[in-house]
Design a protein around this motif. Structure first.
Motif, PDB file in Angstrom:
ATOM      1  N   UNK A   1      32.371  50.804  45.288  1.00 11.23           N
ATOM      2  CA  UNK A   1      33.141  50.975  46.333  1.00 11.23           C
ATOM      3  C   UNK A   1      34.558  50.570  46.576  1.00 11.23           C
ATOM      4  N   UNK A   2      35.091  50.442  45.335  1.00 12.89           N
ATOM      5  CA  UNK A   2      36.603  49.982  44.954  1.00 12.89           C
ATOM      6  C   UNK A   2      36.703  48.481  44.894  1.00 12.89           C
ATOM      7  N   UNK A   3      35.871  47.881  44.738  1.00 13.64           N
ATOM      8  CA  UNK A   3      35.967  46.303  44.403  1.00 13.64           C
ATOM      9  C   UNK A   3      35.467  46.091  43.290  1.00 13.64           C
ATOM     10  N   UNK A   4      35.635  44.998  42.514  1.00 13.24           N
ATOM     11  CA  UNK A   4      35.009  44.567  41.458  1.00 13.24           C
ATOM     12  C   UNK A   4      34.190  43.288  41.706  1.00 13.24           C
ATOM     13  N   UNK A   5      32.970  43.338  41.052  1.00 10.24           N
ATOM     14  CA  UNK A   5      32.171  42.220  41.435  1.00 10.24           C
ATOM     15  C   UNK A   5      31.554  41.584  40.168  1.00 10.24           C
ATOM     16  N   UNK A   6      31.605  40.211  40.366  1.00 15.46           N
ATOM     17  CA  UNK A   6      30.898  39.591  39.149  1.00 15.46           C
ATOM     18  C   UNK A   6      29.602  38.914  39.588  1.00 15.46           C
ATOM     19  N   UNK A   7      28.574  39.347  39.000  1.00 13.17           N
ATOM     20  CA  UNK A   7      27.230  38.635  39.210  1.00 13.17           C
ATOM     21  C   UNK A   7      26.824  37.534  38.344  1.00 13.17           C
ATOM     22  N   UNK A   8      26.090  36.621  38.617  1.00 10.21           N
ATOM     23  CA  UNK A   8      25.808  35.585  37.689  1.00 10.21           C
ATOM     24  C   UNK A   8      24.866  34.772  38.276  1.00 10.21           C
ATOM     25  N   UNK A   9      24.033  33.855  37.592  1.00 14.84           N
ATOM     26  CA  UNK A   9      22.865  33.087  38.309  1.00 14.84           C
ATOM     27  C   UNK A   9      23.310  31.743  38.299  1.00 14.84           C
TER      28      UNK A   9
ATOM     29  N   UNK B   1      30.412  36.863  43.167  1.00  7.47           N
ATOM     30  CA  UNK B   1      31.751  36.934  43.844  1.00  7.47           C
ATOM     31  C   UNK B   1      32.698  37.842  43.215  1.00  7.47           C
ATOM     32  N   UNK B   2      33.966  37.849  43.757  1.00  4.96           N
ATOM     33  CA  UNK B   2      34.917  39.035  43.552  1.00  4.96           C
ATOM     34  C   UNK B   2      35.352  38.518  42.165  1.00  4.96           C
ATOM     35  N   UNK B   3      35.815  39.725  41.458  1.00  2.00           N
ATOM     36  CA  UNK B   3      36.583  39.556  40.377  1.00  2.00           C
ATOM     37  C   UNK B   3      37.645  40.567  40.270  1.00  2.00           C
ATOM     38  N   UNK B   4      39.173  39.811  39.608  1.00  2.00           N
ATOM     39  CA  UNK B   4      40.360  40.351  39.806  1.00  2.00           C
ATOM     40  C   UNK B   4      41.008  40.448  38.525  1.00  2.00           C
ATOM     41  N   UNK B   5      41.638  41.565  38.320  1.00  2.00           N
ATOM     42  CA  UNK B   5      42.291  42.039  36.895  1.00  2.00           C
ATOM     43  C   UNK B   5      43.852  41.725  37.211  1.00  2.00           C
ATOM     44  N   UNK B   6      44.465  41.365  36.048  1.00  2.00           N
ATOM     45  CA  UNK B   6      45.723  41.111  35.972  1.00  2.00           C
ATOM     46  C   UNK B   6      46.337  42.757  35.627  1.00  2.00           C
ATOM     47  N   UNK B   7      47.949  42.757  35.739  1.00  2.00           N
ATOM     48  CA  UNK B   7      48.336  43.956  35.397  1.00  2.00           C
ATOM     49  C   UNK B   7      48.083  44.661  33.677  1.00  2.00           C
ATOM     50  N   UNK B   8      48.026  43.487  32.943  1.00  2.00           N
ATOM     51  CA  UNK B   8      47.794  43.990  31.497  1.00  2.00           C
ATOM     52  C   UNK B   8      46.203  44.291  31.209  1.00  2.00           C
ATOM     53  N   UNK B   9      45.708  44.043  31.930  1.00  2.00           N
ATOM     54  CA  UNK B   9      44.153  44.399  31.958  1.00  2.00           C
ATOM     55  C   UNK B   9      43.188  43.324  31.717  1.00  2.00           C
ATOM     56  N   UNK B  10      43.880  41.902  31.669  1.00  2.00           N
ATOM     57  CA  UNK B  10      42.935  40.638  31.406  1.00  2.00           C
ATOM     58  C   UNK B  10      42.466  40.421  32.917  1.00  2.00           C
ATOM     59  N   UNK B  11      41.533  39.326  32.614  1.00  2.00           N
ATOM     60  CA  UNK B  11      40.709  39.097  34.063  1.00  2.00           C
ATOM     61  C   UNK B  11      41.351  37.710  34.560  1.00  2.00           C
ATOM     62  N   UNK B  12      41.602  37.681  35.725  1.00  2.00           N
ATOM     63  CA  UNK B  12      41.620  36.404  36.246  1.00  2.00           C
ATOM     64  C   UNK B  12      40.373  35.606  36.427  1.00  2.00           C
TER      65      UNK B  12
END
Length: 323
Positions: free
Chosen positions: A273-281, A298-309
């Motif tokens: 639904x438009x947001x990126x999620x990072x699941x873990x344990x 938790x939320x996951x966010x991308x940089x403009x070049x496609x790498x992940x914050x």
């Protein structure tokens, strides 16, 4: 004496006297111990397939008897659908139910699991990967081929018998399916259109710091290989990127630090639904630990070049989605 009542002051006092409610949502599953999250979005519902830790507080090893399924439509309220598959489903299998992933193709749901193989003419035991199939994301699942998809004898680059675990499966835009898996090294193979047969040779790679638990996916024109890595004292999460699901892969660094109170950590990544999620344990529930783990998001966010914050693990978790 006459007192003038200040209504605003009374409201402030009343608010101050109300106990403050915790806003913590992590871990997201608290009624059972869960690990190895594998999210799947289908028909606007997010399904979460998990391992199930049943070890006692004093146990010094994993006890994982089945795979569970949960679902949500708002990332806050989770429905526990209970166990939907176990190693007992497979006549050739024995032992525990390790990390797994379910994917959909053409209205069928393929559940790729890691467990152990019985001694037989086919295999001398060791870890193995099986595949079950169902017409619904909630099953019922049955063994799709009546035998293991991968057995220990098919991979020879590691001497230990538990290197064939933790499958992740991805279907590319052109219909070609890939499976990555492994402990100690990362293996990958193409799958045939029926999703139950390997297509060609098994390939090997060694991404930097790789231990286990790969997760393969695509965003825009970039492919991501995320995995449990060698942290300072416990597993962390690293990742690589590529222009092809077959590599070559460019190492991008640490995606998430080690999880609290757990030696292992396992990634599961999804856009919902438009947001990126990072699941873990992690192991933060009361009486929790490395063999009694709990899934968080938790939320996951991308940089403009496609790498992940770098992902920040939080107690608060993610917000509810307004339906």
């Amino acid at each position: 004496m006459t007192f003038k009542i200040n209504l605003f002051g009374i409201v402030l006092i009343a608010v101050a006297m109300v106990p403050q409610l915790s806003i913590s949502q992590n871990p997201i599953i608290t009624d059972v111990f869960t690990a190895d999250p594998a999210p799947l979005v289908y028909n606007d519902t997010l399904y979460l397939y998990t391992s199930h830790d049943t070890a006692s507080v004093a146990s010094t090893n994993y006890e994982m008897k089945d795979w569970l399924v949960f679902s949500t439509t708002d990332m806050k309220k989770w429905t526990n659908h209970g166990p939907k598959l176990s190693p007992k489903t497979f006549s050739w299998a024995t032992g525990d139910a390790y990390a797994a992933q379910c994917v959909e193709r053409d209205g069928k749901f393929y559940f790729y699991v890691s467990t152990f193989h019985k001694d037989s003419e086919v295999s001398k035991g060791g870890a193995a990967i099986g595949v079950a199939v169902a017409d619904s994301p909630l099953g019922p699942f049955k063994d799709a081929i009546g035998k293991a998809l991968i057995v220990n004898e098919m991979t020879t680059d590691n001497p230990h018998g538990w290197d064939d675990i933790d499958p992740t499966v991805f279907v590319d835009d052109n219909g070609q399916a890939y499976m990555y898996w492994g402990n100690g090294s990362c293996k990958w193979v193409k799958l045939k259109d029926n999703m139950t047969e390997v297509d060609g040779e098994i390939n090997y790679l060694n991404p930097e710091n790789f231990i286990e638990g790969p997760w393969l996916y695509k965003r825009n024109d970039l492919y991501y290989l995320v995995y449990a890595s060698k942290g300072e004292s416990r597993e962390a999460i690293d990742y690589c990127t590529s222009d092809s699901p077959e590599g070559p892969w460019e190492y991008q660094g640490v995606l998430s630090d080690s999880a609290p109170n757990s030696f292992t950590i396992h990634p599961g990544i999804i856009n919902y639904k438009g947001k990126d999620y990072f699941f873990y344990h992690n192991g933060v529930l009361p009486t929790g630990g490395s063999y009694r783990r709990s899934i968080a998001a938790d939320y996951m966010y991308y940089n403009e070049d496609g790498t992940i914050k770098k992902v920040v693990q939080t107690d608060q978790g993610v917000d509810a989605i307004a339906n």
